[in-house]
Design a protein around this motif. Structure first.
Motif, PDB file in Angstrom:
ATOM      1  N   VAL A  53      29.906 -58.520  22.374  1.00  9.51           N
ATOM      2  CA  VAL A  53      30.135 -59.125  23.387  1.00  9.51           C
ATOM      3  C   VAL A  53      29.587 -60.756  23.645  1.00  9.51           C
ATOM      4  O   VAL A  53      30.100 -61.691  24.498  1.00  9.51           O
ATOM      5  N   GLY A  54      28.840 -60.906  22.576  1.00  7.79           N
ATOM      6  CA  GLY A  54      27.819 -62.122  22.635  1.00  7.79           C
ATOM      7  C   GLY A  54      28.432 -63.539  22.906  1.00  7.79           C
ATOM      8  O   GLY A  54      27.891 -64.522  23.673  1.00  7.79           O
ATOM      9  N   VAL A  55      29.448 -63.854  21.883  1.00  5.28           N
ATOM     10  CA  VAL A  55      29.580 -65.168  21.606  1.00  5.28           C
ATOM     11  C   VAL A  55      30.290 -66.201  22.476  1.00  5.28           C
ATOM     12  O   VAL A  55      29.746 -67.055  22.962  1.00  5.28           O
ATOM     13  N   ALA A  56      31.399 -65.617  23.199  1.00  8.27           N
ATOM     14  CA  ALA A  56      31.811 -66.500  24.329  1.00  8.27           C
ATOM     15  C   ALA A  56      30.916 -66.475  25.598  1.00  8.27           C
ATOM     16  O   ALA A  56      30.728 -67.644  26.211  1.00  8.27           O
ATOM     17  N   ALA A  57      30.058 -65.584  25.655  1.00 10.21           N
ATOM     18  CA  ALA A  57      29.018 -65.403  26.943  1.00 10.21           C
ATOM     19  C   ALA A  57      28.059 -66.393  26.886  1.00 10.21           C
ATOM     20  O   ALA A  57      27.777 -67.028  27.873  1.00 10.21           O
ATOM     21  N   SER A  58      27.480 -66.577  25.646  1.00  8.01           N
ATOM     22  CA  SER A  58      26.370 -67.505  25.522  1.00  8.01           C
ATOM     23  C   SER A  58      26.801 -68.867  26.003  1.00  8.01           C
ATOM     24  O   SER A  58      26.039 -69.638  26.715  1.00  8.01           O
ATOM     25  N   GLY A  59      28.105 -69.146  25.311  1.00  6.77           N
ATOM     26  CA  GLY A  59      28.760 -70.597  25.625  1.00  6.77           C
ATOM     27  C   GLY A  59      28.803 -70.741  27.195  1.00  6.77           C
ATOM     28  O   GLY A  59      28.436 -71.961  27.898  1.00  6.77           O
ATOM     29  N   LEU A  60      29.369 -69.619  27.817  1.00  6.15           N
ATOM     30  CA  LEU A  60      29.734 -69.864  29.270  1.00  6.15           C
ATOM     31  C   LEU A  60      28.472 -70.007  29.898  1.00  6.15           C
ATOM     32  O   LEU A  60      28.218 -70.619  31.012  1.00  6.15           O
ATOM     33  N   VAL A  61      27.472 -69.185  29.656  1.00  4.64           N
ATOM     34  CA  VAL A  61      26.197 -69.249  30.209  1.00  4.64           C
ATOM     35  C   VAL A  61      25.479 -70.654  30.226  1.00  4.64           C
ATOM     36  O   VAL A  61      24.972 -71.505  31.237  1.00  4.64           O
ATOM     37  N   ALA A  62      25.601 -71.336  28.957  1.00  2.00           N
ATOM     38  CA  ALA A  62      25.110 -72.565  28.723  1.00  2.00           C
ATOM     39  C   ALA A  62      25.743 -73.629  29.599  1.00  2.00           C
ATOM     40  O   ALA A  62      25.074 -74.472  30.153  1.00  2.00           O
ATOM     41  N   ARG A  63      27.311 -73.503  29.724  1.00  2.93           N
ATOM     42  CA  ARG A  63      27.875 -74.660  30.777  1.00  2.93           C
ATOM     43  C   ARG A  63      27.499 -74.050  32.122  1.00  2.93           C
ATOM     44  O   ARG A  63      27.445 -75.179  32.864  1.00  2.93           O
ATOM     45  N   ALA A  64      27.297 -72.998  32.335  1.00  2.00           N
ATOM     46  CA  ALA A  64      27.139 -72.804  33.854  1.00  2.00           C
ATOM     47  C   ALA A  64      25.506 -73.313  34.254  1.00  2.00           C
ATOM     48  O   ALA A  64      25.236 -73.875  35.269  1.00  2.00           O
ATOM     49  N   ARG A  65      24.623 -73.224  33.140  1.00  2.00           N
ATOM     50  CA  ARG A  65      23.427 -73.784  33.505  1.00  2.00           C
ATOM     51  C   ARG A  65      23.196 -75.204  33.847  1.00  2.00           C
ATOM     52  O   ARG A  65      22.246 -75.655  34.547  1.00  2.00           O
ATOM     53  N   GLU A  66      24.503 -75.986  33.514  1.00  2.00           N
ATOM     54  CA  GLU A  66      24.226 -77.221  33.719  1.00  2.00           C
ATOM     55  C   GLU A  66      24.461 -77.781  35.132  1.00  2.00           C
ATOM     56  O   GLU A  66      24.490 -78.465  35.732  1.00  2.00           O
ATOM     57  N   CYS A  67      25.303 -76.361  35.892  1.00  2.00           N
ATOM     58  CA  CYS A  67      25.708 -76.803  37.328  1.00  2.00           C
ATOM     59  C   CYS A  67      24.580 -75.992  38.333  1.00  2.00           C
ATOM     60  O   CYS A  67      24.928 -76.286  39.329  1.00  2.00           O
ATOM     61  N   THR A  68      23.830 -75.247  37.784  1.00  2.00           N
ATOM     62  CA  THR A  68      23.162 -74.462  38.628  1.00  2.00           C
ATOM     63  C   THR A  68      21.687 -73.805  38.138  1.00  2.00           C
ATOM     64  O   THR A  68      21.735 -73.700  37.038  1.00  2.00           O
ATOM     65  N   ASP A  69      20.833 -73.900  39.211  1.00  2.00           N
ATOM     66  CA  ASP A  69      19.622 -72.984  38.819  1.00  2.00           C
ATOM     67  C   ASP A  69      19.747 -71.592  39.086  1.00  2.00           C
ATOM     68  O   ASP A  69      18.538 -70.841  38.875  1.00  2.00           O
ATOM     69  N   LEU A  70      20.888 -71.013  39.540  1.00  2.00           N
ATOM     70  CA  LEU A  70      20.974 -69.540  40.037  1.00  2.00           C
ATOM     71  C   LEU A  70      20.792 -68.714  38.785  1.00  2.00           C
ATOM     72  O   LEU A  70      21.027 -69.124  37.677  1.00  2.00           O
ATOM     73  N   PRO A  71      20.070 -67.516  39.098  1.00  2.00           N
ATOM     74  CA  PRO A  71      20.167 -66.583  37.954  1.00  2.00           C
ATOM     75  C   PRO A  71      21.623 -66.265  37.547  1.00  2.00           C
ATOM     76  O   PRO A  71      22.374 -65.979  38.311  1.00  2.00           O
TER      77      PRO A  71
END
Lengths: 413, 263
Positions: B187-205
């Motif tokens: 499950v990991g590969v696409a998820a880590s990229g997506l989380v990294a992109r989302a972190r640029e937009c938000t401080d939410l957990p």
């Protein structure tokens, strides 16, 4: 039903009360009630379609295929012996049954297959009920060299076995769907699940004017040719506009294409006939607009057959192509505004009309279209001998011989 | 401020990810689901997602579909959801609801928010409601102090991630893969990229879900996300409470040994 509409708790809270069909909002109906994972694909499709519809090259390609491949324009045929049973009103049939593949479905399929190529996608998935849309999709994919997978409820693969064979002959993979009611609704669920997993390479070629934006507007536009041709033909052949145009309504694609040719003619009544099945009890029919209430299914807010908790109620109809608990959102809007009327027609009435048209005009209609014919007989009697009606004969009935033979007992020796 | 903030503050302070477990209300029975969700909390779930069984779950694979069908055939009604949430909450658990939108629309959006808040629910995850269509829900959630947990997917554009995170409270749900729910090997590969992109937009957990089934997968995701969501794997073990507990313990161990993401 009006009173139920107004007491529905969810309805008046909806944010998109403005009417903006180009962006998927038909009054409060339409929208995009879909997983975020699919929104990118919907945006891409909308953008590619917006560009294509104004592109002379696309328009030429599409109209060329409709003419040279699908066989358009389809005829407008008067049905005088059939009309004798309608109180003397004149009845004309818009002969979508004469299109290549035997129904109106080819119009939309050719348009979306061209868009698939424009998007650079190589795989097409589709749902089908009666098999008409599946056959049309398999046909367009064969023509354009696209991989094709068709989801079809297991119940429908049995009652439409001949169409399953046609799709396989055309090179499509047919996947029987064994979840839920095993009919059209569940075939759409499975196609959506496939699409989420394969959206990079795959276009979901939805077969009716329902679903999330841009499907209702785009599918309607690909079918508008039905109404546009019919309007010119009836003025030419009868010398005036009709009093009413009629069509069957499952998801509502042939009806919306037909109605749009006349929507700006206020004197022309637009009347849709829904599958009344075996009666008005829940689970016995598919008369979504007549008996349903506002709700979301497959990406749009529209009328829906649902229980008190918002669970979808399974539809029933003798006609596999009308066996659907939802309906396109533009029909919901046309109903609420009163521009169009929708009435149920029972299995028995439809089968009577199926046999009557066969025996009076030598034309075997699809059982779907027979619902429109049955409703038109009733409407003709209401209008009287001066009435003039154009009915959309959306498909031919060869595929229904098994159902008809059983219904009428023709197989008994 | 979200009422879920302390949960994430604690897991962060412990240097780990939070564990979120899903089970549909009414599966295998209404009281049985409340009992199981409570057991999942006792065995290490920091938050539970209480699912609403629905007739047309297009984001779910066969495991969750079968559970929803069974719950509906068993007579599950929407009002039973509030009973389950209340039982979980009064046992001290943090409960959010995961629901397709039509049941909420039909019940009435504000009425649903009011009744969920009264039962002690903390928020709603909405797999087929995007913020663009959710003005009434956003207003009702604010009125009743509920979190509105929207989803982002690997296919989401940067612009959509930004608008979705702006409408989200509590935590953001990142769909790990393009596809429906169901246990997967990787499950990991696409998820880590997506989380990294989302972190640029938000401080939410940010919680990552879809496909997770083992402690090792939980450890992998804990290396880059704030929470790990597990659904189908719990559903397929719901026959025996002991097996549910075993899985929760394995996953709770996994989120406590976050793997350093490989580059």
């Amino acid at each position: 039903m009006t009173s139920e509409t107004h007491t529905d708790p969810g309805r008046d809270q909806h944010q998109h009360s403005e009417h903006d069909p180009e962006h998927g909002h038909f009054g409060p109906y339409g929208g995009r009630y879909l997983p975020e994972a699919l929104i990118g694909a919907m945006d891409e499709l909308a953008a590619v379609y917006e560009k294509a519809r104004l592109d002379p090259e696309f328009i030429a390609e599409f109209t060329g295929l409709l003419r040279d491949y699908a066989g358009r324009p389809s005829l407008l045929t008067e049905a005088p012996r059939f009309a004798e049973h309608a109180g003397g009103a004149r009845i004309f049939l818009k002969r979508e049954d004469l299109n290549h593949t035997g129904s109106h479905k080819i119009n939309n399929v050719l348009g979306q297959a061209l868009l698939t190529k424009r998007m650079g996608k190589t795989r097409v998935i589709a749902e089908t009920g009666a098999g008409q849309h599946g056959v049309a999709t398999a046909t367009a994919c064969a023509l354009m060299g696209l991989e094709c997978v068709v989801y079809m409820g297991e119940v429908d693969t049995q009652r439409q076995a001949l169409n399953v064979a046609r799709m396989r002959l055309l090179g499509a993979e047919v996947i029987p769907v064994t979840t839920g009611s095993r009919t059209l609704k569940d075939a759409i669920n499975e196609a959506l699940r496939d699409w989420v997993a394969n959206v990079d390479t795959t276009h979901y070629l939805l077969g009716t004017a329902a679903g999330a934006h841009p499907f209702p507007m785009m599918v309607r536009n690909f079918h508008k040719v039905i109404g546009q041709e019919a309007r010119a033909q009836i003025v030419d052949q009868a010398g005036r506009l009709p009093d009413a145009v009629t069509a069957c309504v499952g998801g509502g694609s042939n009806a919306i294409g037909m109605f749009h040719g006349f929507i700006d003619d206020p004197s022309v009544r637009l009347v849709g006939f829904e599958p009344g099945g075996r009666g008005s009890e829940p689970g016995e029919h598919g008369a979504t607009l007549s008996e349903g209430s506002p709700g979301m299914l497959h990406g749009a807010l529209s009328y829906l057959l649902q229980d008190e908790d918002g669970q979808t109620i399974e539809a029933y109809s003798i006609s596999a192509g009308l066996d659907y608990p939802g309906v396109g959102p533009e029909h919901a809007w046309l109903k609420d505004t009163g521009r169009a009327e929708y009435r149920p027609v029972t299995d028995a009435e439809a089968m009577d009309a199926f046999q009557l048209l066969s025996r009076t005009e030598g034309i075997i209609p699809a059982i779907e279209s027979a619902h429109a014919l049955a409703g038109t007989l009733r409407l003709g009697r209401e209008l009287g001998p001066d009435g003039l009606i154009v009915v959309c004969l959306s498909g031919r009935g060869d595929k229904d011989m098994d159902t008809a033979a059983k219904y009428f007992g023709f197989m008994e020796s | 401020m979200s009422r879920l903030d302390p949960v994430f503050a604690r897991s962060r302070a412990e240097g780990r990810a939070a564990l979120i477990g899903y089970l549909p209300a009414g599966y295998p029975t209404v009281d049985g689901s409340a009992e199981r969700l409570t057991a999942m909390i006792d065995s290490g779930c920091d938050i539970v997602e209480v699912g609403v069984p629905y007739s047309d779950p297009v984001m779910d694979g066969p495991t969750v579909q079968a559970a929803a069908d069974l719950a509906l055939r068993g007579g599950f009604r929407l009002r039973d959801l509030f009973r389950v949430v209340e039982q979980v909450s009064s046992a001290g658990g943090h409960a959010v609801v995961m629901t397709y939108w039509n049941p909420v629309h039909r019940y009435g959006v504000d009425r649903f928010a009011r009744d969920l808040a009264a039962a002690g629910g903390l928020g709603v995850i909405t797999p087929d409601l995007i913020p663009d269509e959710g003005a009434d829900w956003i207003a009702a959630a604010a009125e009743h102090d509920l979190d509105r947990i929207f989803l982002v997917a690997p296919s989401s554009s940067t612009e959509r991630i930004a608008t979705t995170t702006a409408a989200t409270t509590g935590f953001l749900y990142a769909a790990a893969v393009m596809g429906v729910t169901g246990a997967r090997d990787r499950v990991g590969v696409a998820a880590s990229g997506l989380v990294a992109r989302a972190r640029e937009c938000t401080d939410l957990p940010i919680a990552v879900g879809l496909g997770v089934r083992s402690g090792d997968q939980a450890a992998e995701i804990a290396g880059f996300a704030d929470a790990v969501v597990v659904g189908s794997a719990f559903v397929s073990r719901a026959g025996e409470v002991a097996k549910l507990r075993e899985l929760a313990e394995e996953l709770a161990d996994g989120v406590r040994r976050p793997m350093v993401p490989s580059r």
